[in-house]
Design an enzyme around this catalytic site. Structure first.
Site, PDB file in Angstrom:
ATOM      1  N   LYS A 299      -7.541  -8.197  -1.847  1.00 60.51           N
ATOM      2  CA  LYS A 299      -6.771  -7.781  -3.023  1.00 60.51           C
ATOM      3  C   LYS A 299      -7.259  -8.511  -4.282  1.00 60.51           C
ATOM      4  O   LYS A 299      -8.007  -9.489  -4.191  1.00 60.51           O
ATOM      5  CB  LYS A 299      -5.284  -8.071  -2.770  1.00 60.51           C
ATOM      6  CG  LYS A 299      -4.717  -7.271  -1.594  1.00 60.51           C
ATOM      7  CD  LYS A 299      -3.215  -7.500  -1.450  1.00 60.51           C
ATOM      8  CE  LYS A 299      -2.657  -6.679  -0.291  1.00 60.51           C
ATOM      9  NZ  LYS A 299      -1.184  -6.756  -0.236  1.00 60.51           N
TER      10      LYS A 299
ATOM     11  N   ASN B 295      -0.819 -11.461  -1.709  1.00 62.36           N
ATOM     12  CA  ASN B 295      -1.035 -12.045  -0.380  1.00 62.36           C
ATOM     13  C   ASN B 295      -2.464 -11.850   0.136  1.00 62.36           C
ATOM     14  O   ASN B 295      -2.708 -11.767   1.322  1.00 62.36           O
ATOM     15  CB  ASN B 295       0.025 -11.530   0.607  1.00 62.36           C
ATOM     16  CG  ASN B 295      -0.010 -10.027   0.778  1.00 62.36           C
ATOM     17  OD1 ASN B 295      -0.788  -9.339   0.131  1.00 62.36           O
ATOM     18  ND2 ASN B 295       0.827  -9.509   1.661  1.00 62.36           N
TER      19      ASN B 295
ATOM     20  N   HIS C  27      -5.040  -6.944   2.680  1.00 63.59           N
ATOM     21  CA  HIS C  27      -4.272  -5.865   3.295  1.00 63.59           C
ATOM     22  C   HIS C  27      -4.986  -5.461   4.575  1.00 63.59           C
ATOM     23  O   HIS C  27      -6.216  -5.491   4.624  1.00 63.59           O
ATOM     24  CB  HIS C  27      -4.182  -4.649   2.371  1.00 63.59           C
ATOM     25  CG  HIS C  27      -3.676  -3.421   3.072  1.00 63.59           C
ATOM     26  ND1 HIS C  27      -2.343  -3.183   3.269  1.00 63.59           N
ATOM     27  CD2 HIS C  27      -4.332  -2.405   3.681  1.00 63.59           C
ATOM     28  CE1 HIS C  27      -2.195  -2.067   3.962  1.00 63.59           C
ATOM     29  NE2 HIS C  27      -3.395  -1.571   4.219  1.00 63.59           N
TER      30      HIS C  27
HETATM   31  P1  CMP Z   1       0.478  -5.071   2.320  1.00 65.24           P
HETATM   32  O1  CMP Z   1       0.141  -5.488   3.698  1.00 65.24           O
HETATM   33  O2  CMP Z   1      -0.663  -4.643   1.455  1.00 65.24           O
HETATM   34  O3  CMP Z   1       1.552  -3.885   2.355  1.00 65.24           O
HETATM   35  C1  CMP Z   1       2.466  -3.633   1.295  1.00 65.24           C
HETATM   36  C2  CMP Z   1       2.431  -4.689   0.249  1.00 65.24           C
HETATM   37  O4  CMP Z   1       3.542  -4.739  -0.596  1.00 65.24           O
HETATM   38  C3  CMP Z   1       2.400  -6.078   0.901  1.00 65.24           C
HETATM   39  O5  CMP Z   1       1.185  -6.292   1.567  1.00 65.24           O
HETATM   40  C4  CMP Z   1       2.673  -6.953  -0.315  1.00 65.24           C
HETATM   41  O6  CMP Z   1       1.512  -7.147  -1.092  1.00 65.24           O
HETATM   42  C5  CMP Z   1       3.621  -6.065  -1.140  1.00 65.24           C
HETATM   43  N1  CMP Z   1       5.019  -6.520  -1.155  1.00 65.24           N
HETATM   44  C6  CMP Z   1       5.665  -6.992  -2.224  1.00 65.24           C
HETATM   45  N2  CMP Z   1       6.923  -7.285  -1.953  1.00 65.24           N
HETATM   46  C7  CMP Z   1       7.104  -7.026  -0.645  1.00 65.24           C
HETATM   47  C8  CMP Z   1       8.212  -7.131   0.229  1.00 65.24           C
HETATM   48  N3  CMP Z   1       9.402  -7.591  -0.170  1.00 65.24           N
HETATM   49  N4  CMP Z   1       8.021  -6.757   1.503  1.00 65.24           N
HETATM   50  C9  CMP Z   1       6.835  -6.281   1.925  1.00 65.24           C
HETATM   51  N5  CMP Z   1       5.742  -6.155   1.124  1.00 65.24           N
HETATM   52  C10 CMP Z   1       5.892  -6.523  -0.151  1.00 65.24           C
END
Ligand code: CMP
Length: 138
Positions: A9, A112, A115
């Site tokens: 990301k 984070n 992905h």
């Molecule tokens: P990802 O695995 O890319 O899938 C959805 C993304 O939403 C997650 O990682 C985070 O980057 C983002 N995100 C932000 N807030 C939340 C939340 N409360 N719960 C889950 N995903 C979140």
């Protein structure tokens, strides 16, 4: 052989973690079958994360994912969907196991670093979202 989509990301790219993330994949027997750097448009990010469109974080997530370049990869290996998810750690870095990518480098539940597809169906959709058949090396 199983495949999955990985994205480094914008926060991972800006922290200089491209090499670190790829090193962890390769060190764990995962093969990189395709890779590209791109900056997503808002529309592309909304389409990619369409399953989350009703979630309160959708707007912020799609803004974040378009805020800078990302590195998209097709990973290949035995049980690679699960393996990649183990290497990434929990979505919320505060709940991620020690030694995982998110525990080591994430700064926020949204920012984070990586992905990864969560199922074979999602992987098929996500891989085809970024790569055509000629871009995936057998
Ligand atoms: P990802 O695995 O890319 O899938 C959805 C993304 O939403 C997650 O990682 C985070 O980057 C983002 N995100 C932000 N807030 C939340 C939340 N409360 N719960 C889950 N995903 C979140």
């Amino acid at each position: 052989m199983e495949q999955t989509l990985s994205i480094i990301k914008p926060d991972g790219v800006s922290q200089g973690l491209i090499g670190e993330v790829i090193k962890r994949f390769e060190a764990n027997g995962i093969r990189i079958a395709a890779m590209k750097m791109l900056q997503m448009t808002k529309k592309q990010a909304q389409g990619f994360y369409a399953v989350h469109k009703e979630r309160p974080f959708f707007e912020s997530l799609t803004d974040f994912m378009t805020s800078g370049p990302v590195v998209a990869m097709v990973l290949e290996g035995e049980n690679v969907i699960e393996k990649n998810r183990t290497l990434m750690g929990a979505t919320n870095f505060k709940e991620a196991e020690e030694g995982t990518i998110r525990r080591d480098f994430a700064t926020d539940i949204e920012k984070n670093v990586v992905h990864g597809s969560d199922s074979p169906e999602t992987a098929a959709f996500e891989i085809s979202y970024f790569f055509n058949q000629f871009e995936i090396i057998k």
